[in-house]
Design an enzyme around this catalytic site. Structure first.
Site, PDB file in Angstrom:
ATOM      1  CE1 TYR A 138      -2.482  -0.209   1.131  1.00 10.99           C
ATOM      2  CE2 TYR A 138      -4.942   0.384   0.774  1.00 10.99           C
ATOM      3  CZ  TYR A 138      -3.668  -0.228   0.510  1.00 10.99           C
ATOM      4  OH  TYR A 138      -3.728  -1.338  -0.026  1.00 10.99           O
ATOM      5  CE  LYS A 166      -2.209  -2.640   3.344  1.00  7.90           C
ATOM      6  NZ  LYS A 166      -3.427  -2.938   2.909  1.00  7.90           N
TER       7      LYS A 166
END
Length: 300
Positions: A138, A166
């Site tokens: 992330y 992400k």
């Protein structure tokens, strides 16, 4: 390890709270059902908009059990984390595996200014502690620094279960480089900016992690579905329909807008966790005006 379900619209699920800041389990179950019925492809527990930084490990265990139970494998549920201490990340990863997580998502450590070698050690150690679980990086510069595309690619190639990312940077050059450097393997990138779902898909992402899918799952999913169906103009039109409502949220203090809009949608999820406070006045009025049509679409 099968990652076929790691695609589409992933919602960083908000956590409804009671007035005493205990978890509102019935409402949490309702929100899980609402987003699944609205078409999301997966649930991310403990994203930034999920207020993950407010919860103890014990509360995370309680919340995740409820999400997994209510989802009942209709969609995969991913355990998000943002540990500063690597051994804490290992503990959370093993807890996630025990509780039935489909995978884990790891935010880079806050407050620190780590070298690439330190970041590599952090991600590698946590991911390798649960080798059978898909692990996502992330990337969110909100923590104070960026990851490099080269580090992303190195981790993707050298750690077998680091299979996706992400990216919440909003930097399309960064994203395109991360995709270019990993296109020789099955590495699944997701945009983390709701306004960039369409552009990310044009670059080759597998989907997007969208906080607005808590309240507008139908509209958000249409961006993805129309793109997959080859209706690129339709996908872009749905993106443009979403953007004003999402951009209006920037006027609120982070991360309260996600719950503001959910409450406007009638989900009654309670207030953000203190010290955050609900929006009011012109900010809330603007959210209401720009969100209403999307709220109505997801209720049909």
């Amino acid at each position: 390890m099968n990652i076929d379900r790691l695609k589409g619209i992933m919602v960083p699920l908000l956590v409804p709270m009671n007035a005493d800041e205990t978890v509102n389990e019935p409402k949490l179950r309702e929100v899980v059902d609402f987003v699944i019925n609205g078409g999301v492809d997966s649930i991310l527990a403990f994203g930034s908009n999920s207020e993950f930084y407010m919860f103890t490990d014990e509360e995370m265990e309680q919340i995740f059990k409820i999400m997994v139970d209510e989802a009942a494998d209709r969609v995969p549920v991913i355990f998000g984390m943002g540990p500063i201490r690597t051994t804490h990340g290992v503990k959370l990863a093993k807890m996630a595996q025990k509780l039935g997580a489909y995978g884990i998502s790891i935010l880079q450590p806050m407050f620190l200014t780590p070298t690439d070698a330190e970041l590599e050690l952090h991600y590698k150690t946590i991911a390798e502690s649960v080798p059978d679980l898909p692990a996502m990086i992330y990337h969110n510069p909100r923590v104070g620094y960026k990851l490099s595309p080269e580090l992303i690619a190195k981790l993707a190639h050298e750690v077998p279960n680091i299979v996706g990312m992400k990216d919440s940077s909003g930097d399309m050059t960064f994203l395109s480089e991360a995709i270019r450097l990993t296109e020789d393997i099955d590495f699944r990138t997701f945009t983390g900016k709701d306004t960039l779902i369409y552009l990310g898909l044009c670059l080759g992402t597998y989907g997007s992690v969208c906080s607005t899918a808590n309240s507008f799952p139908v509209t958000v999913k249409k961006i993805y579905t129309k793109f997959q169906d080859g209706d690129y103009a339709g996908s872009r039109a749905e993106q443009f329909k979403l953007n004003p409502a999402r951009l209006a949220q920037n006027a609120a203090s982070f991360p309260v807008a996600t719950k503001d809009v959910a409450n406007l949608a009638g989900l009654n999820v309670g207030d953000p966790i203190k010290p955050s406070l609900p929006s009011s006045g012109k900010v809330l009025d603007n959210l209401r005006e720009l969100s209403q049509s999307l709220i109505d679409e997801s209720k049909q």
